[in-house]
Design a protein around this motif. Structure first.
Motif, PDB file in Angstrom:
ATOM      1  N   VAL A  55     -15.826  10.678 -12.757  1.00 32.56           N
ATOM      2  CA  VAL A  55     -16.623  11.432 -11.769  1.00 32.56           C
ATOM      3  C   VAL A  55     -17.466  10.087 -11.226  1.00 32.56           C
ATOM      4  CG1 VAL A  55     -18.464  13.064 -11.432  1.00 32.56           C
ATOM      5  CG2 VAL A  55     -16.546  13.657 -12.967  1.00 32.56           C
ATOM      6  N   ARG A  56     -18.021   9.382 -12.107  1.00 33.62           N
ATOM      7  CA  ARG A  56     -18.980   8.330 -11.234  1.00 33.62           C
ATOM      8  C   ARG A  56     -18.119   7.415 -10.451  1.00 33.62           C
ATOM      9  NH1 ARG A  56     -21.335   5.594 -16.051  1.00 33.62           N
ATOM     10  NH2 ARG A  56     -21.660   7.572 -16.999  1.00 33.62           N
ATOM     11  N   LYS A  57     -17.126   7.112 -10.695  1.00 32.70           N
ATOM     12  CA  LYS A  57     -16.131   6.288  -9.885  1.00 32.70           C
ATOM     13  C   LYS A  57     -15.828   7.075  -8.432  1.00 32.70           C
ATOM     14  CE  LYS A  57     -14.129   2.947 -13.115  1.00 32.70           C
ATOM     15  NZ  LYS A  57     -13.147   2.904 -13.929  1.00 32.70           N
ATOM     16  N   GLY A  58     -15.581   8.229  -8.754  1.00 26.67           N
ATOM     17  CA  GLY A  58     -15.161   9.032  -7.775  1.00 26.67           C
ATOM     18  C   GLY A  58     -16.302   9.354  -6.557  1.00 26.67           C
ATOM     19  N   LEU A  59     -17.552   9.660  -7.256  1.00 26.19           N
ATOM     20  CA  LEU A  59     -18.716   9.658  -6.273  1.00 26.19           C
ATOM     21  C   LEU A  59     -18.995   8.253  -5.610  1.00 26.19           C
ATOM     22  CD1 LEU A  59     -21.239  11.325  -8.852  1.00 26.19           C
ATOM     23  CD2 LEU A  59     -20.065  12.311  -6.848  1.00 26.19           C
ATOM     24  N   VAL A  60     -18.864   6.966  -6.157  1.00 23.52           N
ATOM     25  CA  VAL A  60     -19.030   6.006  -5.469  1.00 23.52           C
ATOM     26  C   VAL A  60     -18.062   5.691  -4.372  1.00 23.52           C
ATOM     27  CG1 VAL A  60     -18.964   3.271  -5.594  1.00 23.52           C
ATOM     28  CG2 VAL A  60     -20.090   4.693  -7.670  1.00 23.52           C
ATOM     29  N   VAL A  61     -16.644   5.939  -4.484  1.00 25.72           N
ATOM     30  CA  VAL A  61     -15.873   6.095  -3.697  1.00 25.72           C
ATOM     31  C   VAL A  61     -16.026   7.047  -2.645  1.00 25.72           C
ATOM     32  CG1 VAL A  61     -13.184   6.148  -3.037  1.00 25.72           C
ATOM     33  CG2 VAL A  61     -14.133   5.183  -5.288  1.00 25.72           C
ATOM     34  N   LEU A  62     -16.315   8.196  -2.852  1.00 26.04           N
ATOM     35  CA  LEU A  62     -16.340   9.524  -2.155  1.00 26.04           C
ATOM     36  C   LEU A  62     -17.290   9.132  -0.725  1.00 26.04           C
ATOM     37  CD1 LEU A  62     -15.301  12.065  -2.192  1.00 26.04           C
ATOM     38  CD2 LEU A  62     -17.309  12.821  -3.127  1.00 26.04           C
ATOM     39  N   LEU A  67     -17.459   8.903   5.119  1.00 28.47           N
ATOM     40  CA  LEU A  67     -17.908   8.188   6.431  1.00 28.47           C
ATOM     41  C   LEU A  67     -16.621   7.777   7.231  1.00 28.47           C
ATOM     42  CD1 LEU A  67     -20.864   6.138   5.038  1.00 28.47           C
ATOM     43  CD2 LEU A  67     -20.838   8.150   6.316  1.00 28.47           C
ATOM     44  N   ILE A  68     -15.753   7.364   6.758  1.00 28.82           N
ATOM     45  CA  ILE A  68     -14.466   6.998   7.501  1.00 28.82           C
ATOM     46  C   ILE A  68     -13.837   8.131   8.180  1.00 28.82           C
ATOM     47  CG2 ILE A  68     -12.125   6.156   7.164  1.00 28.82           C
ATOM     48  CD1 ILE A  68     -13.372   4.227   4.924  1.00 28.82           C
ATOM     49  N   ILE A  87     -25.080  16.329  -1.221  1.00 30.51           N
ATOM     50  CA  ILE A  87     -24.745  16.986  -2.659  1.00 30.51           C
ATOM     51  C   ILE A  87     -24.259  15.637  -3.357  1.00 30.51           C
ATOM     52  CG2 ILE A  87     -22.745  18.303  -3.458  1.00 30.51           C
ATOM     53  CD1 ILE A  87     -22.648  20.380  -1.195  1.00 30.51           C
ATOM     54  N   VAL A  88     -23.422  14.731  -2.960  1.00 32.30           N
ATOM     55  CA  VAL A  88     -22.941  13.529  -3.761  1.00 32.30           C
ATOM     56  C   VAL A  88     -24.153  12.764  -4.244  1.00 32.30           C
ATOM     57  CG1 VAL A  88     -21.797  11.429  -3.649  1.00 32.30           C
ATOM     58  CG2 VAL A  88     -20.900  13.444  -2.412  1.00 32.30           C
ATOM     59  N   THR A  89     -25.188  12.845  -3.507  1.00 38.42           N
ATOM     60  CA  THR A  89     -26.423  11.996  -4.235  1.00 38.42           C
ATOM     61  C   THR A  89     -27.169  12.728  -5.285  1.00 38.42           C
ATOM     62  OG1 THR A  89     -26.927  12.064  -1.774  1.00 38.42           O
ATOM     63  CG2 THR A  89     -28.024  10.530  -3.071  1.00 38.42           C
ATOM     64  N   THR A  90     -26.972  13.990  -5.133  1.00 40.42           N
ATOM     65  CA  THR A  90     -27.827  14.898  -6.242  1.00 40.42           C
ATOM     66  C   THR A  90     -27.011  14.912  -7.457  1.00 40.42           C
ATOM     67  OG1 THR A  90     -26.859  16.649  -5.030  1.00 40.42           O
ATOM     68  CG2 THR A  90     -29.467  16.191  -4.858  1.00 40.42           C
ATOM     69  N   VAL A  91     -25.661  15.242  -7.295  1.00 35.40           N
ATOM     70  CA  VAL A  91     -24.622  15.405  -8.703  1.00 35.40           C
ATOM     71  C   VAL A  91     -25.195  14.213  -9.679  1.00 35.40           C
ATOM     72  CG1 VAL A  91     -22.274  15.008  -9.423  1.00 35.40           C
ATOM     73  CG2 VAL A  91     -22.747  16.204  -7.420  1.00 35.40           C
ATOM     74  N   PRO A  92     -25.410  13.073  -9.353  1.00 38.20           N
ATOM     75  CA  PRO A  92     -25.765  12.246 -10.674  1.00 38.20           C
ATOM     76  C   PRO A  92     -26.713  12.750 -11.569  1.00 38.20           C
ATOM     77  CG  PRO A  92     -25.235  10.721  -8.820  1.00 38.20           C
ATOM     78  CD  PRO A  92     -25.328  12.125  -8.466  1.00 38.20           C
ATOM     79  N   PHE A  93     -27.886  13.384 -11.022  1.00 37.33           N
ATOM     80  CA  PHE A  93     -28.931  13.830 -11.836  1.00 37.33           C
ATOM     81  C   PHE A  93     -28.497  14.969 -12.753  1.00 37.33           C
ATOM     82  CE2 PHE A  93     -31.100  11.832  -8.124  1.00 37.33           C
ATOM     83  CZ  PHE A  93     -31.965  11.073  -8.691  1.00 37.33           C
ATOM     84  N   PHE A  94     -27.690  15.744 -11.789  1.00 36.36           N
ATOM     85  CA  PHE A  94     -27.310  17.004 -12.612  1.00 36.36           C
ATOM     86  C   PHE A  94     -26.325  16.452 -14.011  1.00 36.36           C
ATOM     87  CE2 PHE A  94     -28.263  19.244  -8.879  1.00 36.36           C
ATOM     88  CZ  PHE A  94     -29.379  20.024  -9.524  1.00 36.36           C
ATOM     89  N   LEU A  95     -25.489  15.577 -13.885  1.00 38.01           N
ATOM     90  CA  LEU A  95     -24.640  15.131 -14.636  1.00 38.01           C
ATOM     91  C   LEU A  95     -25.082  14.514 -15.799  1.00 38.01           C
ATOM     92  CD1 LEU A  95     -21.275  13.489 -12.918  1.00 38.01           C
ATOM     93  CD2 LEU A  95     -21.460  15.438 -14.108  1.00 38.01           C
ATOM     94  N   ARG A  96     -26.125  13.604 -15.475  1.00 38.15           N
ATOM     95  CA  ARG A  96     -27.066  12.943 -16.608  1.00 38.15           C
ATOM     96  C   ARG A  96     -27.740  14.119 -17.453  1.00 38.15           C
ATOM     97  NH1 ARG A  96     -31.156   8.845 -18.049  1.00 38.15           N
ATOM     98  NH2 ARG A  96     -32.499  10.783 -18.291  1.00 38.15           N
TER      99      ARG A  96
END
Lengths: 274, 292
Positions: A55-62, A67-68, A87-96
């Motif tokens: 998920v973390r890697k996916g977020l970084v790629v997403l 943008l592309i 949404i992508v920016t807030t997901v890590p907080f919830f995941l943690r």
């Protein structure tokens, strides 16, 4: 007073980390609890970790991928893109939070603070931008830390929008209030908890909240985006932002002392000190 | 009262709402926005009756006005000048764009309100329990606590009134002080009550391994068919969007409406998608009517 919120043994505390705790179905555990439990748990733990890593890697790629795509399809409609990015920016907080497997008491505390913040917003809804929400989020963050602050703010945004109208702005508001809570938590962790500092912080974030929400407004509803249009949006929102900042300061001055005292008492009473 | 559409599997209705909301934001085109808005209005009428639509209009009309007015005031692009406001041209293009954006925003808000009517918190919890159980539980708990605290707020306020501390009387400072007293009591009560809830959850085994969840939702053949229709129509609409049919050029002059065969097909597909819940509902009503 015995501390019931703590797990009984250290073993139990490591075992709490089961990702699908609510859903898992295992039948043959009773036979030999010690070895089998730990075995299953380590296997599940690694499974959870790899999933989270993915998920973390996916977020970084997403983010670049989004943008592309937007640049390729590009027709100047950035509203959806902005919502997805937020949404992508807030997901890590919830995941943690999810990964930590919090105790029931932590959950309840955040839910109570988020409810109060949301209720405050709904009650003061008739007065535009005059609301105690930011103040309550800041107080929650000071009392229970940055993570609790973020979650209080984000959940309060979702919950209050259920009454005031859900929409694509919900993720933006979740982000804004979440960040206000997170920042306040960091601030108080750094040692500055005085009402004066919190009031200044509240005043600044009152404006920051409006300024970030302006970005959403411009990105989604103004086309073509020109400097003049941006300036017009910021100038026309000044008094609303000022009201927001002022109300936040007002509610911090009113609520911070008594509420923090009460929350600290609750913390001591139920052994919630970290 | 919608029965048929609310009875389909949560995953299907969630997919439907996700796509319709994305499409409504994505398609900046008067025809698509119009279809989406009417679909949303129709569904919310089915879901909550005339009263619900009325309160929805009351809630969203100011927002509509704000967006519709803001664009022509901030933007002066476009060739067809309608009139001048303080030496700034107000153009037909900017007005149309503003109206279109405002309608799309209201449509999105209406779809969201339909979403929250159909996707009740048990469905939400069911869907996200596999993915993010703790966060889903946190949100559900908060939603439950709001009405709970509202009731308690009333109880506290009337108890205070009974002992002569009515928050609605006295000068401003006195009123403020009494209101603060009420919020303070409410905070204590909410926290203590929350702790009891937490202990009760713990006593019933919250966070213990090997717990299963029970749900009444079953993915049957009908759900499969509806999901296939949803995905098929969504695929058509997305293809149309990437072919450039989903957006209309507003500046510098309004582009004429596309009415080629492909465009008409796309309008029909989107119409079918937006009215899918209504169609499901009508089909069910007819069936009920004729099989009675």
């Amino acid at each position: 007073m015995s501390d019931e919120s703590e797990p009984l043994t250290p073993r139990a505390s490591t075992n709490i980390d089961v990702s699908a705790g609510l859903k898992s179905i295992d039948t043959n555990i009773k036979k030999n609890p010690h070895t089998q439990e730990s075995m299953i748990n380590t296997s599940r733990k690694t499974e959870t970790n790899t999933r989270l890593k993915l998920v973390r890697k996916g977020l970084v790629v997403l983010i670049p991928v989004l943008l592309i795509i937007s640049a390729l399809v590009g027709n100047g409609n950035y509203g959806l893109l902005s919502v997805l990015l937020i949404i992508v920016t807030t997901v890590p907080f919830f995941l943690r939070f999810e990964r930590r497997k919090p105790q029931a008491r932590e959950l309840v505390i955040i839910a109570v603070m988020a409810t109060l913040a949301a209720l405050g917003r709904v009650v003061f809804a008739p007065v535009p931008d005059f609301k105690p929400t930011s103040a309550i989020v800041i107080i929650a963050a000071v009392a229970f830390g940055p993570e609790a602050g973020f979650l209080t703010g984000a959940v309060a945004a979702v919950a209050s929008n259920l009454f005031l109208g859900q929409g694509p702005w919900t993720p933006w508001q979740m982000f804004c209030w979440g960040m206000i809570g997170f920042g306040a938590g960091m601030l108080s962790k750094g040692g500055s908890k005085s009402v004066l500092v919190l009031s200044i912080y509240g005043f600044l974030t009152g404006f920051a909240f409006g300024w970030v929400m302006n970005i959403w407004f411009i990105v989604a509803f103004v086309q073509p985006i020109t400097w003049a249009a941006v300036a017009a949006a910021y100038i026309s929102s000044f008094w609303l932002d000022f009201t927001n900042a002022l109300s936040t300061v007002l509610f911090i001055l009113l609520l911070a002392k008594p509420w923090l005292k009460k929350l600290n008492r609750i913390k001591v009473k139920y052994g919630l000190l970290e | 009262m919608v029965r048929a559409f609310s009875a389909i599997h949560p995953a299907v209705s969630f997919t439907f709402f996700a796509f319709i909301i994305i499409f409504t934001i994505l398609f900046q085109h008067p025809v698509f926005v119009g279809i989406s808005l009417s679909g949303a209005l129709f569904l919310s009428w089915l879901l909550s009756g005339g009263q619900g639509v009325k309160s929805g209009v009351k809630l969203y009309f100011p927002m509509f006005l704000l967006i519709a007015l803001a664009n022509p005031l901030f933007n002066h692009r476009g060739k067809t000048v309608l009139f001048y406001l303080r030496d700034n041209p107000v153009t037909l293009e900017a007005v149309t764009y503003g109206l279109c954006m405002a309608a799309s925003l209201v449509a999105v808000a209406l779809w969201f309100s339909c979403y929250s009517k159909v996707m009740t918190s048990d469905k939400f919890l069911y869907l996200f329990a596999g993915f993010a159980p703790t966060v889903a539980l946190l949100i559900t708990m908060t939603l439950r606590m709001i009405p709970n605290l509202k009731v308690q707020l009333k109880a506290v306020a009337s108890a205070q009134q009974a002992i002569g501390l009515d928050a609605r009387t006295g000068n401003l400072v006195q009123r403020l002080r009494k209101s603060m007293r009420i919020t303070s009591i409410l905070l204590s009560w909410a926290m203590e009550d929350g702790m009891e809830t937490a202990d009760s959850m713990k006593a019933r085994g919250y966070g213990v391994k090997n717990r299963t969840t029970f749900s009444l939702f079953k993915f049957d053949a009908r759900d499969g068919v509806i999901l296939a229709v949803v995905l098929g129509l969504a695929g058509i609409c997305l293809t149309g969007y990437f072919l450039g049919y989903g957006v209309m050029r507003f500046y510098p002059v309004l582009a004429p409406l596309k009415i080629s065969g492909l465009a008409l097909c796309l309008y029909t597909a989107f119409g079918a998608y937006a009215f899918l819940p209504v169609l499901i509902e009508f089909r069910e009503n007819l069936k009920w009517h004729f099989c009675k």
